[in-house]
Design a protein around this motif. Structure first.
Motif, PDB file in Angstrom:
ATOM      1  N   UNK A 236      50.731   7.583 -20.415  1.00  0.00           N
ATOM      2  CA  UNK A 236      49.743   7.720 -19.344  1.00  0.00           C
ATOM      3  C   UNK A 236      48.392   8.246 -19.820  1.00  0.00           C
ATOM      4  N   UNK A 237      48.297   8.806 -21.027  1.00  0.00           N
ATOM      5  CA  UNK A 237      47.065   9.458 -21.453  1.00  0.00           C
ATOM      6  C   UNK A 237      46.451   8.760 -22.659  1.00  0.00           C
TER       7      UNK A 237
ATOM      8  N   UNK B  71      22.470  -0.651 -34.078  1.00  0.00           N
ATOM      9  CA  UNK B  71      22.494  -0.202 -32.688  1.00  0.00           C
ATOM     10  C   UNK B  71      21.641  -1.106 -31.815  1.00  0.00           C
ATOM     11  N   UNK B  72      21.893  -1.035 -30.509  1.00  0.00           N
ATOM     12  CA  UNK B  72      21.163  -1.808 -29.488  1.00  0.00           C
ATOM     13  C   UNK B  72      21.451  -3.303 -29.585  1.00  0.00           C
ATOM     14  N   UNK B  73      22.646  -3.648 -30.107  1.00  0.00           N
ATOM     15  CA  UNK B  73      23.049  -5.048 -30.223  1.00  0.00           C
ATOM     16  C   UNK B  73      24.312  -5.334 -29.416  1.00  0.00           C
ATOM     17  N   UNK B  74      24.791  -4.341 -28.661  1.00  0.00           N
ATOM     18  CA  UNK B  74      25.977  -4.534 -27.837  1.00  0.00           C
ATOM     19  C   UNK B  74      27.299  -4.333 -28.558  1.00  0.00           C
ATOM     20  N   UNK B  75      27.272  -3.793 -29.758  1.00  0.00           N
ATOM     21  CA  UNK B  75      28.517  -3.620 -30.519  1.00  0.00           C
ATOM     22  C   UNK B  75      29.425  -2.576 -29.883  1.00  0.00           C
ATOM     23  N   UNK B  76      28.851  -1.456 -29.436  1.00  0.00           N
ATOM     24  CA  UNK B  76      29.656  -0.431 -28.776  1.00  0.00           C
ATOM     25  C   UNK B  76      30.318  -0.965 -27.522  1.00  0.00           C
ATOM     26  N   UNK B  77      29.588  -1.741 -26.753  1.00  0.00           N
ATOM     27  CA  UNK B  77      30.151  -2.359 -25.547  1.00  0.00           C
ATOM     28  C   UNK B  77      31.314  -3.274 -25.894  1.00  0.00           C
ATOM     29  N   UNK B  78      31.134  -4.121 -26.909  1.00  0.00           N
ATOM     30  CA  UNK B  78      32.210  -5.039 -27.311  1.00  0.00           C
ATOM     31  C   UNK B  78      33.454  -4.270 -27.723  1.00  0.00           C
ATOM     32  N   UNK B  79      33.250  -3.212 -28.517  1.00  0.00           N
ATOM     33  CA  UNK B  79      34.381  -2.407 -28.976  1.00  0.00           C
ATOM     34  C   UNK B  79      35.086  -1.754 -27.797  1.00  0.00           C
ATOM     35  N   UNK B  80      34.332  -1.111 -26.921  1.00  0.00           N
ATOM     36  CA  UNK B  80      34.942  -0.399 -25.799  1.00  0.00           C
ATOM     37  C   UNK B  80      35.619  -1.358 -24.831  1.00  0.00           C
ATOM     38  N   UNK B  81      35.006  -2.484 -24.541  1.00  0.00           N
ATOM     39  CA  UNK B  81      35.649  -3.467 -23.662  1.00  0.00           C
ATOM     40  C   UNK B  81      36.971  -3.937 -24.252  1.00  0.00           C
ATOM     41  N   UNK B  82      37.007  -4.161 -25.556  1.00  0.00           N
ATOM     42  CA  UNK B  82      38.235  -4.619 -26.203  1.00  0.00           C
ATOM     43  C   UNK B  82      39.313  -3.535 -26.188  1.00  0.00           C
ATOM     44  N   UNK B  83      38.919  -2.293 -26.456  1.00  0.00           N
ATOM     45  CA  UNK B  83      39.893  -1.196 -26.405  1.00  0.00           C
ATOM     46  C   UNK B  83      40.444  -1.018 -24.992  1.00  0.00           C
ATOM     47  N   UNK B  84      39.577  -1.071 -23.985  1.00  0.00           N
ATOM     48  CA  UNK B  84      40.034  -0.939 -22.602  1.00  0.00           C
ATOM     49  C   UNK B  84      40.953  -2.080 -22.206  1.00  0.00           C
ATOM     50  N   UNK B  85      40.670  -3.280 -22.689  1.00  0.00           N
ATOM     51  CA  UNK B  85      41.544  -4.423 -22.398  1.00  0.00           C
ATOM     52  C   UNK B  85      42.930  -4.195 -22.991  1.00  0.00           C
ATOM     53  N   UNK B  86      43.006  -3.633 -24.188  1.00  0.00           N
ATOM     54  CA  UNK B  86      44.313  -3.361 -24.784  1.00  0.00           C
ATOM     55  C   UNK B  86      45.064  -2.295 -23.993  1.00  0.00           C
ATOM     56  N   UNK B  87      44.360  -1.260 -23.550  1.00  0.00           N
ATOM     57  CA  UNK B  87      45.022  -0.241 -22.730  1.00  0.00           C
ATOM     58  C   UNK B  87      45.558  -0.878 -21.456  1.00  0.00           C
TER      59      UNK B  87
ATOM     60  N   UNK C 149      48.652   3.407 -13.709  1.00  0.00           N
ATOM     61  CA  UNK C 149      48.330   4.819 -13.523  1.00  0.00           C
ATOM     62  C   UNK C 149      47.886   5.520 -14.788  1.00  0.00           C
ATOM     63  N   UNK C 150      47.653   4.768 -15.852  1.00  0.00           N
ATOM     64  CA  UNK C 150      47.193   5.389 -17.096  1.00  0.00           C
ATOM     65  C   UNK C 150      45.838   6.061 -16.873  1.00  0.00           C
ATOM     66  N   UNK C 151      45.618   7.146 -17.573  1.00  0.00           N
ATOM     67  CA  UNK C 151      44.393   7.936 -17.474  1.00  0.00           C
ATOM     68  C   UNK C 151      43.628   7.761 -18.769  1.00  0.00           C
ATOM     69  N   UNK C 152      42.390   7.261 -18.682  1.00  0.00           N
ATOM     70  CA  UNK C 152      41.545   7.044 -19.857  1.00  0.00           C
ATOM     71  C   UNK C 152      40.372   8.004 -19.768  1.00  0.00           C
TER      72      UNK C 152
END
Length: 137
Positions: free
Chosen positions: A65-66, A79-95, A102-105
């Protein structure tokens, strides 16, 4: 991202330490970085044509859950090329794919990341919770 690849892998220890240092995160020693590389729940890195990691992010979690998003870092030259967004979107998709309902991120949001994190649905707690920490010396 034509010359860059997003991969579901951890960076090398050298790349991890350099990404943290160059992006303004607190520098870490190799004896701190090696366990982080080996013991995380998920990793994403963006590598250039030479295989050098230019951005990274990871999730630490119990798989139940955590989940804690950590080490979001991009070299200043990328920076400012959307790399952080791509990484975070992919990590969230895996979660979302692997975690039970009910997982808590959570994450610790430094000021430069506030807009990105808010745009992906992260909010500040309204329960009166505050971030607390202890640095062992």
């Amino acid at each position: 991202m034509n010359d860059l690849r997003l991969e579901p892998l951890a960076p090398s220890l050298d790349d991890y330490l350099e990404l943290r240092r160059a992006s303004g995160l607190t520098p870490k020693r190799p004896d701190q970085g090696a366990p982080a590389l080996a013991n995380s729940w998920a990793w994403r890195r963006v590598v250039d044509a030479d295989g050098r990691a230019v951005a990274m992010g990871r999730v630490v979690g119990d798989g139940g859950w955590y989940f804690l998003v950590a080490d979001m870092a991009t070299l200043p030259s990328h920076q400012r090329r959307g790399l952080g967004r791509r990484i975070l979107e992919d990590l969230l998709a895996e979660i979302r794919e692997k975690a039970p309902e009910g997982a808590y991120v959570t994450l610790l949001a430094d000021p430069p990341g506030h807009a990105l994190y808010r745009s992906l649905g992260f909010t500040e707690p309204t329960s009166g919770s505050v971030t607390m920490h202890q640095l062992l010396g």
